[in-house]
Design an enzyme around this catalytic site. Structure first.
Site, mmCIF file in Angstrom:
data_model
loop_
_atom_site.group_PDB
_atom_site.id
_atom_site.type_symbol
_atom_site.label_atom_id
_atom_site.label_comp_id
_atom_site.label_asym_id
_atom_site.label_seq_id
_atom_site.Cartn_x
_atom_site.Cartn_y
_atom_site.Cartn_z
ATOM 1 N NE ARG A 137 -3.858 -0.402 0.472
ATOM 2 C CZ ARG A 137 -4.924 -0.508 1.247
ATOM 3 N NH1 ARG A 137 -5.110 -1.574 1.951
ATOM 4 N NH2 ARG A 137 -5.803 0.454 1.287
ATOM 5 N NE ARG A 172 -6.766 7.293 3.772
ATOM 6 C CZ ARG A 172 -7.708 6.436 4.138
ATOM 7 N NH1 ARG A 172 -8.944 6.633 3.805
ATOM 8 N NH2 ARG A 172 -7.405 5.399 4.882
ATOM 9 N NE ARG A 188 -9.149 9.359 -2.271
ATOM 10 C CZ ARG A 188 -10.354 9.725 -1.909
ATOM 11 N NH1 ARG A 188 -10.988 10.643 -2.600
ATOM 12 N NH2 ARG A 188 -10.941 9.184 -0.877
ATOM 13 C CG ASP A 218 -9.496 -1.522 -3.587
ATOM 14 O OD1 ASP A 218 -8.693 -1.119 -2.729
ATOM 15 O OD2 ASP A 218 -10.391 -2.356 -3.330
ATOM 16 C CE1 TYR A 270 -13.377 -5.799 2.648
ATOM 17 C CE2 TYR A 270 -11.918 -7.212 1.383
ATOM 18 C CZ TYR A 270 -12.108 -6.246 2.347
ATOM 19 O OH TYR A 270 -11.034 -5.711 3.005
HETATM 20 O O1 CP3 Z 1 0.249 1.463 -3.643
HETATM 21 C C1 CP3 Z 1 -0.725 0.737 -3.444
HETATM 22 O O2 CP3 Z 1 -0.649 -0.348 -2.825
HETATM 23 C C2 CP3 Z 1 -2.051 1.210 -3.940
HETATM 24 C C3 CP3 Z 1 -2.885 0.228 -4.656
HETATM 25 C C4 CP3 Z 1 -3.813 -0.570 -3.735
HETATM 26 C C5 CP3 Z 1 -4.957 -0.061 -3.072
HETATM 27 N N1 CP3 Z 1 -5.623 -1.103 -2.489
HETATM 28 C C6 CP3 Z 1 -5.358 1.343 -3.046
HETATM 29 C C7 CP3 Z 1 -6.275 1.818 -1.993
HETATM 30 C C8 CP3 Z 1 -3.753 -1.926 -3.482
HETATM 31 C C9 CP3 Z 1 -2.679 -2.921 -3.905
HETATM 32 C C10 CP3 Z 1 -4.909 -2.251 -2.692
HETATM 33 C C11 CP3 Z 1 -5.227 -3.614 -2.282
HETATM 34 C C12 CP3 Z 1 -6.296 -3.847 -1.314
HETATM 35 N N2 CP3 Z 1 -7.494 -3.188 -1.172
HETATM 36 C C13 CP3 Z 1 -6.288 -4.925 -0.391
HETATM 37 C C14 CP3 Z 1 -5.175 -5.950 -0.264
HETATM 38 C C15 CP3 Z 1 -4.029 -5.372 0.505
HETATM 39 C C16 CP3 Z 1 -4.228 -5.309 1.997
HETATM 40 O O3 CP3 Z 1 -4.078 -4.209 2.536
HETATM 41 O O4 CP3 Z 1 -4.502 -6.325 2.625
HETATM 42 C C17 CP3 Z 1 -7.475 -4.851 0.356
HETATM 43 C C18 CP3 Z 1 -7.885 -5.777 1.477
HETATM 44 C C19 CP3 Z 1 -8.234 -3.761 -0.153
HETATM 45 C C20 CP3 Z 1 -9.576 -3.301 0.281
HETATM 46 C C21 CP3 Z 1 -9.509 -1.891 0.721
HETATM 47 N N3 CP3 Z 1 -9.566 -0.813 -0.136
HETATM 48 C C22 CP3 Z 1 -9.295 -1.378 2.028
HETATM 49 C C23 CP3 Z 1 -9.189 -2.211 3.284
HETATM 50 C C24 CP3 Z 1 -9.207 0.017 1.931
HETATM 51 C C25 CP3 Z 1 -8.885 1.028 3.027
HETATM 52 C C26 CP3 Z 1 -10.077 1.750 3.557
HETATM 53 C C27 CP3 Z 1 -9.637 2.896 4.454
HETATM 54 O O5 CP3 Z 1 -10.120 4.002 4.241
HETATM 55 O O6 CP3 Z 1 -8.819 2.686 5.366
HETATM 56 C C28 CP3 Z 1 -9.381 0.340 0.577
HETATM 57 C C29 CP3 Z 1 -9.312 1.676 0.001
HETATM 58 C C30 CP3 Z 1 -8.031 2.005 -0.642
HETATM 59 N N4 CP3 Z 1 -7.420 1.205 -1.564
HETATM 60 C C31 CP3 Z 1 -7.261 3.186 -0.443
HETATM 61 C C32 CP3 Z 1 -6.159 3.078 -1.301
HETATM 62 C C33 CP3 Z 1 -5.090 4.103 -1.535
HETATM 63 C C34 CP3 Z 1 -7.622 4.374 0.452
HETATM 64 C C35 CP3 Z 1 -8.782 5.051 -0.200
HETATM 65 C C36 CP3 Z 1 -8.741 6.554 -0.273
HETATM 66 O O7 CP3 Z 1 -7.939 7.152 -0.991
HETATM 67 O O8 CP3 Z 1 -9.615 7.144 0.360
#
Ligand code: CP3
Length: 348
Positions: free
Chosen positions: A27, A31, A40, A76, A151
């Site tokens: 990740r 943010r 964003r 994502d 999910y």
């Molecule tokens: O550099 C990177 O890794 C970015 C690409 C990426 C994102 N999500 C962007 C994201 C990747 C590889 C993921 C994978 C992902 N998404 C997983 C597997 C990795 C892990 O952490 O176990 C999972 C379980 C998800 C599902 C998901 N999407 C979650 C748990 C969240 C966070 C929610 C939060 O607000 O805390 C997201 C949202 C998300 N995906 C964000 C990002 C940058 C934050 C969203 C935002 O910008 O508001």
């Protein structure tokens, strides 16, 4: 591709000799970065994906700011499901939320298959742009069937996955059909990413550690075997990730995957004991990113020493970066791992 292309990450995935330990962070775009937060302000999460120039910029940010040895596509694990028309939202501080969770096989039997070229053209265009722009490998990725199903069935994040596992135990045929649907989608999506220029692909099975080794073997291993056997036929290296899944490493070791992830609950000594000879990536506790820099460096140093010359190691976190982390500390950590691993190597 530039002649200055840094392929140390790919070489480590293949267990080849490397001049220093490659680093990237789970990740790594998100943010915690001021530039990301600024972008964003203008685009919602999914809107970023729909603008390939912006999406490529966000993907490049950690490479440019931290000097990491690989980029990971900004998207994502929900991206292909959303592209198939499912109603999913990403709720800040919570995660993905589905308004119509799966209850029976009838809830997904009518879903149309993913056709990457027409359903996610913006993702493929972003990868093509990055292929021109990056001087490090690009990691494409997809969610693994169990983690996506968690999910889809829970409707959102969960602590214990009772509904997901209940569905698996109570409706084994529907479960097999769901795994097959999601494996098909994952393969279509990852093959398209590889064709467009991703040199590595990571399959995120973040929550599969909720299963016992026995249930993993019974309900999931055939699906994961199929996914990684198909990926093996491509030129890309494959990586498999989960958190809290040290007990599944012997099962994973049977899969035709190149790199296994391990987290801070598992040590290099454990890997040795379990007979894991594949390349590995991990395992620093992301909470350490809140520790004072000397402690953080001390733990990274210890990790590099405990590795003890084992071939095929990629420095990473055991799970993802979170918004409170400082960019300066990540930069210092990246530089430290590069420098200290070079030194260890010349000492040997
Ligand atoms: O550099 C990177 O890794 C970015 C690409 C990426 C994102 N999500 C962007 C994201 C990747 C590889 C993921 C994978 C992902 N998404 C997983 C597997 C990795 C892990 O952490 O176990 C999972 C379980 C998800 C599902 C998901 N999407 C979650 C748990 C969240 C966070 C929610 C939060 O607000 O805390 C997201 C949202 C998300 N995906 C964000 C990002 C940058 C934050 C969203 C935002 O910008 O508001």
């Amino acid at each position: 591709m530039s002649i200055l292309f840094n392929d140390v990450f790919l070489r480590a995935c293949r267990k080849e000799a490397v001049p220093f330990t490659p680093v990237w962070f789970m990740r790594q775009a998100g943010r915690y970065q001021s530039e990301y937060r600024a972008i964003r302000e203008h685009y919602s999460f999914f809107e970023i994906s729909h603008h390939p120039d912006v999406c490529a910029k966000v993907t490049r940010l950690p490479v440019e700011k931290l000097g990491v040895d690989a980029a990971i596509l900004f998207a994502d694990i929900m991206t292909p499901l959303k592209a198939r028309g499912l109603k999913v939202e990403i709720v800040e501080g919570v995660g993905p939320v589905f308004s119509h969770p799966i209850r029976t096989g009838a809830d997904f039997s009518h879903w149309k298959p993913l056709e990457s070229a027409s359903d996610v053209p913006y993702v493929l265009e972003t990868i093509q742009l990055l292929h021109q722009q990056l001087n490090v490998p690009l990691i494409g990725f997809a969610g693994a069937p169990f983690t996506l199903a968690s999910y889809l069935i829970e409707g959102g994040p969960s602590k214990n996955y009772h509904r997901t596992k209940g569905f698996m135990y109570a409706h084994p045929e529907d479960w097999a059909a769901l795994m097959e649907d999601l494996a098909e989608m994952t393969l279509n999506y990852l093959h398209a990413q590889i064709r467009c220029g991703a040199q590595a692909v990571q399959v995120f099975d973040s929550w599969v550690g909720a299963l016992s080794a026995e249930d993993y073997h019974r309900y999931l291993a055939p699906t994961m075997q199929r996914i990684f056997s198909e990926l093996k036929k491509t030129h890309a290296v494959s990586l498999y990730f989960a958190a809290g899944a040290g007990h599944l490493l012997p099962e994973w070791n049977q899969l035709p995957v190149d790199v296994l992830s391990f987290d801070w609950r598992t040590s290099f000594a454990d890997l040795e004991r379990l007979g894991i000879e594949k390349a590995v990536q991990g395992n620093l506790d992301p909470s350490l990113l809140l520790a004072p820099l000397p402690l953080l460096k001390e733990r990274a140093k210890r990790l590099l020493e405990e590795r003890n010359g084992r071939p095929g190691y990629i420095f990473n976190l055991g799970h993802g970066i979170f918004p409170e982390v400082s960019e300066d500390k990540l930069l210092a950590l990246t530089q430290f791992v590069h420098e200290y691993s070079r030194r260890l190597r010349s000492d040997q």
